[in-house]
Each structure stands twice: as structure tokens, then as C-alpha cells.
Design a protein around this motif. Structure first.
Motif, PDB file in Angstrom:
ATOM      1  N   ARG A  46       2.387   1.857  -3.395  1.00 24.76           N
ATOM      2  CA  ARG A  46       1.378   2.354  -4.337  1.00 24.76           C
ATOM      3  C   ARG A  46       1.099   3.834  -4.093  1.00 24.76           C
ATOM      4  NH1 ARG A  46      -3.641   3.252  -3.351  1.00 24.76           N
ATOM      5  NH2 ARG A  46      -3.814   1.841  -1.577  1.00 24.76           N
ATOM      6  N   ARG A  53      -9.858  -4.634  -8.828  1.00 29.87           N
ATOM      7  CA  ARG A  53      -9.481  -3.793  -7.687  1.00 29.87           C
ATOM      8  C   ARG A  53      -9.538  -4.622  -6.407  1.00 29.87           C
ATOM      9  NH1 ARG A  53     -12.684  -0.691  -4.256  1.00 29.87           N
ATOM     10  NH2 ARG A  53     -11.474   0.810  -3.069  1.00 29.87           N
ATOM     11  N   ASN A  54     -10.508  -5.517  -6.329  1.00 29.94           N
ATOM     12  CA  ASN A  54     -10.652  -6.365  -5.156  1.00 29.94           C
ATOM     13  C   ASN A  54      -9.406  -7.233  -4.945  1.00 29.94           C
ATOM     14  OD1 ASN A  54     -12.308  -7.204  -2.953  1.00 29.94           O
ATOM     15  ND2 ASN A  54     -12.620  -9.141  -4.018  1.00 29.94           N
ATOM     16  N   ALA A  81      -4.784  -2.139 -10.529  1.00 33.80           N
ATOM     17  CA  ALA A  81      -5.596  -3.219 -11.099  1.00 33.80           C
ATOM     18  C   ALA A  81      -5.635  -3.127 -12.621  1.00 33.80           C
ATOM     19  CB  ALA A  81      -7.009  -3.161 -10.519  1.00 33.80           C
ATOM     20  N   VAL A 102      -6.318  -6.389  -5.751  1.00 36.48           N
ATOM     21  CA  VAL A 102      -5.298  -5.489  -5.210  1.00 36.48           C
ATOM     22  C   VAL A 102      -5.548  -5.254  -3.721  1.00 36.48           C
ATOM     23  CG1 VAL A 102      -4.264  -3.179  -5.355  1.00 36.48           C
ATOM     24  CG2 VAL A 102      -4.924  -4.381  -7.454  1.00 36.48           C
ATOM     25  N   ILE A 103      -6.796  -5.074  -3.348  1.00 44.44           N
ATOM     26  CA  ILE A 103      -7.156  -4.896  -1.931  1.00 44.44           C
ATOM     27  C   ILE A 103      -6.717  -6.114  -1.131  1.00 44.44           C
ATOM     28  CG2 ILE A 103      -9.110  -4.783  -0.325  1.00 44.44           C
ATOM     29  CD1 ILE A 103     -10.554  -3.083  -2.511  1.00 44.44           C
ATOM     30  N   THR A 155      -3.891   4.806  -7.490  1.00 43.02           N
ATOM     31  CA  THR A 155      -5.018   4.241  -6.755  1.00 43.02           C
ATOM     32  C   THR A 155      -4.988   2.722  -6.909  1.00 43.02           C
ATOM     33  OG1 THR A 155      -6.521   4.271  -8.653  1.00 43.02           O
ATOM     34  CG2 THR A 155      -6.425   6.280  -7.285  1.00 43.02           C
ATOM     35  N   GLN A 156      -5.792   2.055  -6.112  1.00 41.79           N
ATOM     36  CA  GLN A 156      -5.897   0.597  -6.254  1.00 41.79           C
ATOM     37  C   GLN A 156      -6.414   0.257  -7.647  1.00 41.79           C
ATOM     38  OE1 GLN A 156      -8.360  -0.006  -2.814  1.00 41.79           O
ATOM     39  NE2 GLN A 156      -6.635  -0.775  -1.606  1.00 41.79           N
ATOM     40  N   GLN A 157      -7.327   1.079  -8.170  1.00 36.11           N
ATOM     41  CA  GLN A 157      -7.868   0.827  -9.509  1.00 36.11           C
ATOM     42  C   GLN A 157      -6.795   1.018 -10.576  1.00 36.11           C
ATOM     43  OE1 GLN A 157     -11.171  -0.320 -10.107  1.00 36.11           O
ATOM     44  NE2 GLN A 157     -10.058  -0.873 -11.959  1.00 36.11           N
ATOM     45  N   GLU A 177      -2.916  -6.130  -0.670  1.00 31.29           N
ATOM     46  CA  GLU A 177      -2.461  -5.128   0.295  1.00 31.29           C
ATOM     47  C   GLU A 177      -2.833  -5.478   1.729  1.00 31.29           C
ATOM     48  OE1 GLU A 177      -2.292  -1.212  -2.606  1.00 31.29           O
ATOM     49  OE2 GLU A 177      -3.766  -1.237  -1.002  1.00 31.29           O
ATOM     50  N   GLU A 237       0.828  -1.206   0.000  1.00 35.82           N
ATOM     51  CA  GLU A 237       0.000   0.000   0.000  1.00 35.82           C
ATOM     52  C   GLU A 237       0.870   1.266   0.000  1.00 35.82           C
ATOM     53  OE1 GLU A 237      -3.645   2.111   2.449  1.00 35.82           O
ATOM     54  OE2 GLU A 237      -2.657   0.372   3.324  1.00 35.82           O
TER      55      GLU A 237
END
Length: 61
Positions: free
Chosen positions: A7, A25-26, A18, A28-29, A13-15, A32, A4
Motif C-alpha cells: 500500500r 478503514r478499520n 478502504a 484495512v487496518i 493511505t488506508q482510507q 494489515e 502495508e
């Protein structure tokens, strides 16, 4: 550094991550948060994306 932090330091962003890696994106979440450990190839791709040496990356186990 954590995934995180790396990034955020790149201003992404996470998006963004992704989209660049062709995952959701999920996903990547989950990387992290440590819920899912990224595969070695993904860790290499993240290091390249964040422009850091692999040694700098701290991947949750």
C-alpha cells in the motif's frame, strides 16, 4: 511484501484502499495487522489495486 508495504509503495493511505474496495478503514487496518485474514477475492482485488502478482503478496495468517 506485506500488505502495508504494498500500500505504501503505491502511495495510498488506508482510507484510499478502504474507499476503493468499499470497506471501512478499520477493516484495512485489521488486514494489515493480521487480526483478520482477507478473503481470497479480496486478496485478488488488493493485488490488482497494488498492481502486483499474487505471488508478491504476503498476507498475515
Amino acid at each position: 511484501m506485506s500488505l502495508e508495504a504494498l500500500r505504501v509503495n503505491k502511495g495510498m493511505t488506508q482510507q484510499d484502499v478502504a474507499d476503493r474496495l468499499g470497506v471501512s478503514r478499520n477493516t484495512v487496518i485489521k488486514w494489515e495487522s493480521g487480526e483478520v485474514k482477507p478473503k481470497e477475492l479480496v486478496i485478488y482485488a488488493l493485488a490488482k489495486l497494488y498492481e502486483v502478482d499474487l505471488d508478491m503478496m504476503r498476507v498475515p495468517v
